[in-house]
Design a protein around this motif. Structure first.
Motif, PDB file in Angstrom:
ATOM      1  N   ARG A  94       7.293   3.358 -20.874  1.00  0.00           N
ATOM      2  CA  ARG A  94       6.319   3.579 -21.950  1.00  0.00           C
ATOM      3  C   ARG A  94       6.204   2.382 -22.884  1.00  0.00           C
ATOM      4  O   ARG A  94       5.117   1.997 -23.295  1.00  0.00           O
ATOM      5  N   TYR A  95       7.343   1.780 -23.232  1.00  0.00           N
ATOM      6  CA  TYR A  95       7.334   0.659 -24.170  1.00  0.00           C
ATOM      7  C   TYR A  95       7.557  -0.692 -23.496  1.00  0.00           C
ATOM      8  O   TYR A  95       7.618  -1.704 -24.164  1.00  0.00           O
ATOM      9  N   ARG A 115      13.269   0.032 -26.015  1.00  0.00           N
ATOM     10  CA  ARG A 115      13.545   1.368 -26.532  1.00  0.00           C
ATOM     11  C   ARG A 115      12.399   1.910 -27.365  1.00  0.00           C
ATOM     12  O   ARG A 115      11.596   1.158 -27.893  1.00  0.00           O
ATOM     13  N   ASP A 116      12.407   3.192 -27.532  1.00  0.00           N
ATOM     14  CA  ASP A 116      11.464   3.870 -28.430  1.00  0.00           C
ATOM     15  C   ASP A 116      12.136   3.955 -29.801  1.00  0.00           C
ATOM     16  O   ASP A 116      12.701   4.971 -30.176  1.00  0.00           O
ATOM     17  N   ASP A 117      12.135   2.829 -30.521  1.00  0.00           N
ATOM     18  CA  ASP A 117      12.686   2.831 -31.875  1.00  0.00           C
ATOM     19  C   ASP A 117      11.888   1.853 -32.735  1.00  0.00           C
ATOM     20  O   ASP A 117      11.055   1.106 -32.235  1.00  0.00           O
TER      21      ASP A 117
END
Length: 186
Positions: A94-95, A115-117
């Motif tokens: 996704r990222y 990461r999703d952050d």
């Protein structure tokens, strides 16, 4: 002028692998060491970067934003078969994913996964050369990149970059022993 970044030799020593912006966008080229031949391997309007030749020279893993999922362009890892020019997507993160690094036996590819952050930190993962069996190797508050593998394929140098835009970045290099319970790769 164009920016050229050298990524390494072919296994037979006949070609150098580079990323260049000579075609306006970033492309992956093989060039003769004397500069007499330039072969555009990726030929795509996307940004094709960070190439890594398989140990046997038959394939090149590279990073590209060519997916364009609904107008969202994120870097993913692709695999190019040198003999045919066929390109296959290996990741669908996704990222995004970046920095492919082949294992010495050509059965695995280490890479960085975003990461999703809020900081876009990256962890190092490893997958089969066909994109299967991806597993996470690091989990730190850092931007981690895979470096060279040990000759026996049992360790991988990880380069984490710690810090934030407001802080001084610090880089370190440390070997990571790979788990012995990893799934088999054909």
């Amino acid at each position: 002028g164009p920016l050229d970044t050298l990524y390494g030799w072919s296994s037979d020593g006949r070609w150098l692998l580079i990323e260049t912006s000579r075609d306006v966008n970033a492309e992956v080229y093989a060039i003769a060491p004397d500069g007499s031949q330039w072969v555009n391997l990726t030929r795509n309007p996307a940004q094709d970067q960070w190439p890594s030749w398989s140990p046997d020279g038959s394939q090149i893993a590279f990073v590209s934003d060519r997916g364009g999922d609904g107008g969202r362009y994120v870097n993913q890892i692709y695999l190019l078969k040198v003999a045919t020019g066929q390109v296959k997507s290996l990741t669908d993160e996704r990222y995004g994913a970046t920095a492919p690094a082949w294992s010495p036996d050509g059965k695995q590819i280490a890479f960085s996964r975003v990461r999703d952050d809020a900081y876009g930190y990256m962890d190092v993962w490893v997958m089969g050369a066909d994109g299967s069996h991806a597993r996470q190797l690091t989990d730190r508050q850092a931007w981690a990149f895979p470096g060279p593998w040990s000759p026996d394929g049992r360790q991988l140098i990880i380069t984490p970059i710690f810090g934030s835009q407001a802080q001084k970045y610090e880089a370190a290099h440390w070997p990571l022993a790979l788990p012995t319970t990893a799934p088999p790769f054909a």
